[in-house]
Structures are given as C-alpha cells and as structure tokens.
Design a protein around this motif. Sequence first.
Motif, PDB file in Angstrom:
ATOM      1  N   ALA A  13       1.812   4.205  -2.414  1.00 38.47           N
ATOM      2  CA  ALA A  13       1.677   5.512  -1.709  1.00 38.47           C
ATOM      3  C   ALA A  13       0.343   6.049  -1.703  1.00 38.47           C
ATOM      4  O   ALA A  13      -0.193   6.392  -0.629  1.00 38.47           O
ATOM      5  CB  ALA A  13       2.835   6.755  -1.988  1.00 38.47           C
ATOM      6  N   LYS A  14      -0.329   6.347  -2.930  1.00 36.17           N
ATOM      7  CA  LYS A  14      -1.628   6.927  -2.866  1.00 36.17           C
ATOM      8  C   LYS A  14      -2.723   5.625  -2.378  1.00 36.17           C
ATOM      9  O   LYS A  14      -3.491   6.186  -1.374  1.00 36.17           O
ATOM     10  CB  LYS A  14      -1.936   6.813  -4.306  1.00 36.17           C
ATOM     11  N   GLU A  20      -2.653   5.941   1.605  1.00 35.28           N
ATOM     12  CA  GLU A  20      -3.428   7.203   2.058  1.00 35.28           C
ATOM     13  C   GLU A  20      -4.832   6.772   2.307  1.00 35.28           C
ATOM     14  O   GLU A  20      -5.529   7.650   3.126  1.00 35.28           O
ATOM     15  CB  GLU A  20      -3.191   8.378   1.104  1.00 35.28           C
ATOM     16  N   SER A  42      -7.661   4.672   3.924  1.00 36.43           N
ATOM     17  CA  SER A  42      -7.965   3.669   5.156  1.00 36.43           C
ATOM     18  C   SER A  42      -8.203   2.359   4.731  1.00 36.43           C
ATOM     19  O   SER A  42      -8.883   2.457   3.577  1.00 36.43           O
ATOM     20  CB  SER A  42      -8.768   4.363   6.184  1.00 36.43           C
ATOM     21  N   GLU A  46     -10.742   1.587   0.984  1.00 34.52           N
ATOM     22  CA  GLU A  46     -10.092   1.101  -0.310  1.00 34.52           C
ATOM     23  C   GLU A  46     -10.865   0.385  -1.075  1.00 34.52           C
ATOM     24  O   GLU A  46     -11.350  -0.913  -0.636  1.00 34.52           O
ATOM     25  CB  GLU A  46      -8.791   0.411  -0.003  1.00 34.52           C
TER      26      GLU A  46
END
Length: 160
Positions: A40-41, A44, A46, A50
């Motif tokens: 989930a993190k 968040e 884009s 990352e």
Amino acid sequence: MNTYDDLVNDYLRAVEQALAGVPANRRAELLADLSEHIAAKRAELSPDRETEVEVRSILELLGDPEEVAAEALVDAESPPPILIQPKKRSTALIWVALTIAAVATMCVVAGLLGMVLFWSSSSVSSDGTVTQPEVTVVTGPPMSDPATPTLSTPPTPTHS
C-alpha cells in the motif's frame, strides 16, 4: 520482479526469521499484513518516483525486522483464559447461593420488622383500622404579622 521487490522480500524474510517462535498460521498472518502494508505504501508512490531510496525509506519507517517481530510477538501473546477448576467452581457456586440466601433473609426480616412496627404504632387500632391522629389546636393571642413593625411605647419613669 525488480530490485525493489528483492529489498522487500529480504526485509520480509528477516522478519520471518525473527518470528521463528510464533506458530506458523500466526506468522503467515503477520507477514501477510506486513506485506500488504508495504504494498500500500509503495502504491502511493508514482511508478517513476519508486526508487531504491523510497523503498528503503518505507522499510526503515517500519523499523528493524527484529523490532517488528518483537512487537508482533508482544501483540500475539494474549494472556491465557482464566479457567475455574471444578472444585473452585463448586465453591464459587456455594458462595453465590449463600449470598443470595443472606440477601433474601434480610429482605424478609426487614419486611416483618416493618409490619410489626406498623401494627404496633398508635395510629392502628386493635381491629386493624388506621385511625387519624388527634390534632390539638392551641389558641392564644393573635400573632402579629412579622413583616409589620409593632410600636411599643417606652416605659414611663416612675418618680418616688
């Protein structure tokens, strides 16, 4: 699978090793929760943001795998349920029964005492009818209204 996935997998393996003493089903549940949280993190971020630094930052925010496992162990350890042994259970039931009996006895005694006091009072005649108490009216000089000042005349001096 990219190099960032390898970082996450290494982290999860380290947590799994630290959870060696936890039952397999609980360990799998904890690792699944942790994996979902990391995913989930990462979601968040884009895709172009990352980076290895970002993924490592997420893992560092979670904490050291040993600390995460220790915290999960504390959360997983629930106190054992309180079991009343058969002998203690029967003793407890006896105490409950005695308490109920004592309270019921006190209620009956209080009711009987109230009836005795009622029947022995002066307002109950011997045939059981309730009589009205006699009211004695005392008459005397009329009382003046306290709000109205009274005039008194000073005593006249007597000369002898």
